[in-house]
Motif scaffolding. Structure first.
Motif, PDB file in Angstrom:
ATOM      1  N   PRO A  86      65.645  23.906 -28.286  1.00 10.12           N
ATOM      2  CA  PRO A  86      66.647  22.915 -28.672  1.00 10.12           C
ATOM      3  C   PRO A  86      66.039  21.617 -29.193  1.00 10.12           C
ATOM      4  CG  PRO A  86      66.270  22.778 -26.314  1.00 10.12           C
ATOM      5  CD  PRO A  86      65.334  23.856 -26.848  1.00 10.12           C
ATOM      6  N   THR A  87      64.714  21.527 -29.349  1.00  9.19           N
ATOM      7  CA  THR A  87      64.081  20.281 -29.723  1.00  9.19           C
ATOM      8  C   THR A  87      64.449  19.883 -31.150  1.00  9.19           C
ATOM      9  OG1 THR A  87      62.093  21.356 -30.538  1.00  9.19           O
ATOM     10  CG2 THR A  87      62.141  20.770 -28.192  1.00  9.19           C
ATOM     11  N   PRO A  88      64.337  18.585 -31.476  1.00  7.91           N
ATOM     12  CA  PRO A  88      64.617  18.161 -32.852  1.00  7.91           C
ATOM     13  C   PRO A  88      63.750  18.876 -33.880  1.00  7.91           C
ATOM     14  CG  PRO A  88      64.524  16.259 -31.384  1.00  7.91           C
ATOM     15  CD  PRO A  88      64.091  17.445 -30.578  1.00  7.91           C
ATOM     16  N   VAL A  89      62.489  19.143 -33.534  1.00  7.82           N
ATOM     17  CA  VAL A  89      61.605  19.811 -34.490  1.00  7.82           C
ATOM     18  C   VAL A  89      62.113  21.209 -34.800  1.00  7.82           C
ATOM     19  CG1 VAL A  89      59.297  20.767 -34.828  1.00  7.82           C
ATOM     20  CG2 VAL A  89      59.574  18.450 -33.912  1.00  7.82           C
ATOM     21  N   ARG A 147      56.523  16.851 -35.173  1.00 12.35           N
ATOM     22  CA  ARG A 147      56.502  16.333 -33.804  1.00 12.35           C
ATOM     23  C   ARG A 147      55.999  14.893 -33.787  1.00 12.35           C
ATOM     24  NH1 ARG A 147      54.834  21.679 -32.482  1.00 12.35           N
ATOM     25  NH2 ARG A 147      52.635  21.063 -32.647  1.00 12.35           N
ATOM     26  N   ALA A 148      54.964  14.629 -34.568  1.00 11.77           N
ATOM     27  CA  ALA A 148      54.416  13.274 -34.618  1.00 11.77           C
ATOM     28  C   ALA A 148      55.415  12.296 -35.238  1.00 11.77           C
ATOM     29  CB  ALA A 148      53.113  13.268 -35.416  1.00 11.77           C
ATOM     30  N   TYR A 189      66.009 -10.457 -49.727  1.00 17.59           N
ATOM     31  CA  TYR A 189      65.596  -9.985 -48.404  1.00 17.59           C
ATOM     32  C   TYR A 189      66.777  -9.657 -47.499  1.00 17.59           C
ATOM     33  CZ  TYR A 189      60.679  -9.740 -49.067  1.00 17.59           C
ATOM     34  OH  TYR A 189      59.451  -9.321 -49.498  1.00 17.59           O
ATOM     35  N   GLN A 190      67.948 -10.178 -47.801  1.00 13.29           N
ATOM     36  CA  GLN A 190      69.135  -9.658 -47.126  1.00 13.29           C
ATOM     37  C   GLN A 190      69.337  -8.194 -47.515  1.00 13.29           C
ATOM     38  OE1 GLN A 190      72.489 -12.259 -48.019  1.00 13.29           O
ATOM     39  NE2 GLN A 190      71.241 -14.062 -47.613  1.00 13.29           N
ATOM     40  N   GLY A 191      69.073  -7.892 -48.789  1.00 13.51           N
ATOM     41  CA  GLY A 191      69.210  -6.517 -49.257  1.00 13.51           C
ATOM     42  C   GLY A 191      68.157  -5.596 -48.681  1.00 13.51           C
ATOM     43  N   VAL A 192      66.903  -6.059 -48.642  1.00 17.81           N
ATOM     44  CA  VAL A 192      65.833  -5.241 -48.054  1.00 17.81           C
ATOM     45  C   VAL A 192      66.138  -4.947 -46.587  1.00 17.81           C
ATOM     46  CG1 VAL A 192      63.393  -5.229 -47.407  1.00 17.81           C
ATOM     47  CG2 VAL A 192      64.080  -6.045 -49.677  1.00 17.81           C
ATOM     48  N   ALA A 193      66.597  -5.976 -45.866  1.00 23.30           N
ATOM     49  CA  ALA A 193      66.932  -5.774 -44.451  1.00 23.30           C
ATOM     50  C   ALA A 193      68.053  -4.752 -44.291  1.00 23.30           C
ATOM     51  CB  ALA A 193      67.325  -7.104 -43.814  1.00 23.30           C
ATOM     52  N   ALA A 194      69.079  -4.839 -45.131  1.00 29.49           N
ATOM     53  CA  ALA A 194      70.187  -3.881 -45.049  1.00 29.49           C
ATOM     54  C   ALA A 194      69.716  -2.463 -45.362  1.00 29.49           C
ATOM     55  CB  ALA A 194      71.309  -4.292 -46.003  1.00 29.49           C
ATOM     56  N   LEU A 195      68.876  -2.314 -46.385  1.00 26.80           N
ATOM     57  CA  LEU A 195      68.331  -0.996 -46.701  1.00 26.80           C
ATOM     58  C   LEU A 195      67.514  -0.455 -45.528  1.00 26.80           C
ATOM     59  CD1 LEU A 195      67.151  -1.449 -50.401  1.00 26.80           C
ATOM     60  CD2 LEU A 195      68.995   0.026 -49.593  1.00 26.80           C
ATOM     61  N   GLY A 196      66.728  -1.324 -44.893  1.00 26.36           N
ATOM     62  CA  GLY A 196      65.939  -0.891 -43.753  1.00 26.36           C
ATOM     63  C   GLY A 196      66.806  -0.454 -42.588  1.00 26.36           C
ATOM     64  N   LEU A 197      67.833  -1.224 -42.296  1.00 24.09           N
ATOM     65  CA  LEU A 197      68.723  -0.872 -41.188  1.00 24.09           C
ATOM     66  C   LEU A 197      69.430   0.456 -41.451  1.00 24.09           C
ATOM     67  CD1 LEU A 197      70.202  -4.415 -40.467  1.00 24.09           C
ATOM     68  CD2 LEU A 197      68.844  -3.040 -38.870  1.00 24.09           C
ATOM     69  N   GLY A 198      69.910   0.637 -42.668  1.00 23.88           N
ATOM     70  CA  GLY A 198      70.582   1.899 -42.992  1.00 23.88           C
ATOM     71  C   GLY A 198      69.639   3.082 -42.945  1.00 23.88           C
ATOM     72  N   THR A 199      68.426   2.900 -43.469  1.00 19.79           N
ATOM     73  CA  THR A 199      67.452   3.985 -43.482  1.00 19.79           C
ATOM     74  C   THR A 199      67.044   4.382 -42.069  1.00 19.79           C
ATOM     75  OG1 THR A 199      66.622   3.308 -45.655  1.00 19.79           O
ATOM     76  CG2 THR A 199      65.164   4.657 -44.304  1.00 19.79           C
ATOM     77  N   LEU A 200      66.822   3.392 -41.206  1.00 19.56           N
ATOM     78  CA  LEU A 200      66.437   3.707 -39.829  1.00 19.56           C
ATOM     79  C   LEU A 200      67.588   4.366 -39.064  1.00 19.56           C
ATOM     80  CD1 LEU A 200      64.333   0.564 -38.899  1.00 19.56           C
ATOM     81  CD2 LEU A 200      63.496   2.896 -39.243  1.00 19.56           C
ATOM     82  N   ASP A 201      68.806   3.936 -39.331  1.00 23.10           N
ATOM     83  CA  ASP A 201      69.940   4.570 -38.659  1.00 23.10           C
ATOM     84  C   ASP A 201      70.066   6.031 -39.097  1.00 23.10           C
ATOM     85  OD1 ASP A 201      72.168   4.373 -36.850  1.00 23.10           O
ATOM     86  OD2 ASP A 201      73.497   4.426 -38.579  1.00 23.10           O
ATOM     87  N   LEU A 202      69.869   6.281 -40.384  1.00 27.60           N
ATOM     88  CA  LEU A 202      69.895   7.663 -40.873  1.00 27.60           C
ATOM     89  C   LEU A 202      68.726   8.474 -40.300  1.00 27.60           C
ATOM     90  CD1 LEU A 202      70.867   7.117 -44.611  1.00 27.60           C
ATOM     91  CD2 LEU A 202      72.195   8.356 -42.906  1.00 27.60           C
ATOM     92  N   ALA A 203      67.576   7.842 -40.130  1.00 22.79           N
ATOM     93  CA  ALA A 203      66.428   8.523 -39.544  1.00 22.79           C
ATOM     94  C   ALA A 203      66.727   8.909 -38.104  1.00 22.79           C
ATOM     95  CB  ALA A 203      65.186   7.631 -39.596  1.00 22.79           C
ATOM     96  N   ARG A 204      67.404   8.044 -37.383  1.00 23.02           N
ATOM     97  CA  ARG A 204      67.765   8.347 -36.002  1.00 23.02           C
ATOM     98  C   ARG A 204      68.674   9.584 -35.936  1.00 23.02           C
ATOM     99  NH1 ARG A 204      67.839   4.821 -31.818  1.00 23.02           N
ATOM    100  NH2 ARG A 204      67.888   3.042 -33.261  1.00 23.02           N
ATOM    101  N   VAL A 205      69.676   9.603 -36.794  1.00 20.89           N
ATOM    102  CA  VAL A 205      70.628  10.712 -36.805  1.00 20.89           C
ATOM    103  C   VAL A 205      69.957  12.005 -37.286  1.00 20.89           C
ATOM    104  CG1 VAL A 205      72.716  11.569 -37.932  1.00 20.89           C
ATOM    105  CG2 VAL A 205      72.609   9.202 -37.145  1.00 20.89           C
ATOM    106  N   THR A 206      69.045  11.877 -38.247  1.00 16.63           N
ATOM    107  CA  THR A 206      68.430  13.057 -38.863  1.00 16.63           C
ATOM    108  C   THR A 206      67.332  13.667 -37.986  1.00 16.63           C
ATOM    109  OG1 THR A 206      68.865  12.163 -41.074  1.00 16.63           O
ATOM    110  CG2 THR A 206      67.179  13.882 -40.891  1.00 16.63           C
ATOM    111  N   PHE A 207      66.474  12.833 -37.442  1.00 15.77           N
ATOM    112  CA  PHE A 207      65.294  13.327 -36.747  1.00 15.77           C
ATOM    113  C   PHE A 207      65.437  13.332 -35.221  1.00 15.77           C
ATOM    114  CE2 PHE A 207      63.625  11.770 -40.820  1.00 15.77           C
ATOM    115  CZ  PHE A 207      62.965  12.911 -41.247  1.00 15.77           C
ATOM    116  N   LEU A 208      66.437  12.636 -34.706  1.00 17.63           N
ATOM    117  CA  LEU A 208      66.646  12.593 -33.248  1.00 17.63           C
ATOM    118  C   LEU A 208      68.102  12.875 -32.927  1.00 17.63           C
ATOM    119  CD1 LEU A 208      64.498   9.418 -32.623  1.00 17.63           C
ATOM    120  CD2 LEU A 208      63.973  11.682 -31.735  1.00 17.63           C
ATOM    121  N   PRO A 209      68.622  14.049 -33.352  1.00 12.51           N
ATOM    122  CA  PRO A 209      70.054  14.331 -33.153  1.00 12.51           C
ATOM    123  C   PRO A 209      70.368  14.539 -31.682  1.00 12.51           C
ATOM    124  CG  PRO A 209      68.911  16.264 -33.986  1.00 12.51           C
ATOM    125  CD  PRO A 209      67.915  15.143 -34.012  1.00 12.51           C
TER     126      PRO A 209
END
Length: 235
Positions: free
Chosen positions: A14-17, A185-186, A215-235
């Motif tokens: 059942p692991t994310p990998v 895994r890494a 930099y407001q835009g860069v920050a927003a892109l970063g927040l969205g990308t990390l949130d998607l990474a959380r959902v994608t790689f750590l479901p």
């Protein structure tokens, strides 16, 4: 490639990998998109962009091709970068904002170092820095300014995850399942134990402290990308 049958009485891993490995075509697309997004974000956070970089990253055609367009924060980030171009924010103004946010002189609005956000004394080169250094070393990587600038800079951590994604694509192409699983895994562990544990806080500080649309835009892109990474790689 067919899936390995589950032994009678056993349960599937059942692991994310294991989940990521379930569909190789989807995995290739996922790694490609995150590699592109993390690489772009890294380049804009490691240093203030030059005029040439600004012209490329704010190009209207390129903005329409942001690799992870589905998240609301990513859409907002793209719109803010377009607004930065429309407002004619120049290299000098954006560099000044970068220094205020991430480097100094003076107190940084959004310190880009993991140890500052997570260590008890909020200092540089703490245990978190050494943990990140060890994660890089496992894959033959070294921070470019070793012992001069902490290894746990946000831009470097993003670059590391992008590198794992690119190497994962190479392993997929070569059919090297063992190396692919090792890289995944890494990647999952680094997101879980490092980037996702502090980077959203840093990027929120940047969004709140920035004086430029850029930099407001860069920050927003970063927040969205990390949130998607959380959902994608750590479901």
């Amino acid at each position: 490639m067919t899936a390995t049958p589950v032994r009678p009485g056993a349960t599937a891993d059942p692991t994310p990998v294991a989940t990521l490995l379930g569909d190789r075509a989807v995995l290739a697309q996922t790694l490609d998109r995150f590699a592109a997004a993390f690489t772009t974000l890294s380049s804009l956070l490691v240093a203030a962009p030059s005029a040439d970089v600004l012209a490329r990253v704010r190009d209207a055609d390129l903005l329409r091709e942001w690799p992870l367009p589905g998240h609301a924060d990513c859409r907002r980030g793209v719109a803010l970068l377009a607004e930065s171009a429309a407002a004619d924010e120049d290299e000098t103004r954006i560099r000044r904002d970068y220094l205020r946010l991430f480097r100094g002189p003076g107190p940084m609005k959004a310190p880009p170092y993991e140890s500052v956000h997570r260590s008890e004394d909020r200092l540089l080169f703490e245990a978190e820095t050494m943990q990140v250094r060890a994660a890089y070393a496992e894959f033959g990587l070294v921070a470019p300014r070793l012992n001069s600038e902490p290894d746990d800079h946000l831009g470097l951590e993003l670059s590391f995850v992008a590198t794992l994604a690119v190497r994962g694509l190479d392993a997929l192409e070569l059919g090297d399942d063992r190396e692919l699983a090792h890289l995944l895994r890494a990647l999952v562990a680094f997101l879980d134990e490092h980037l996702l544990a502090w980077a959203p806080r840093c990027l929120t500080q940047a969004a709140n402290g920035s004086t430029t649309f850029f930099y407001q835009g860069v920050a927003a892109l970063g927040l969205g990308t990390l949130d998607l990474a959380r959902v994608t790689f750590l479901p």
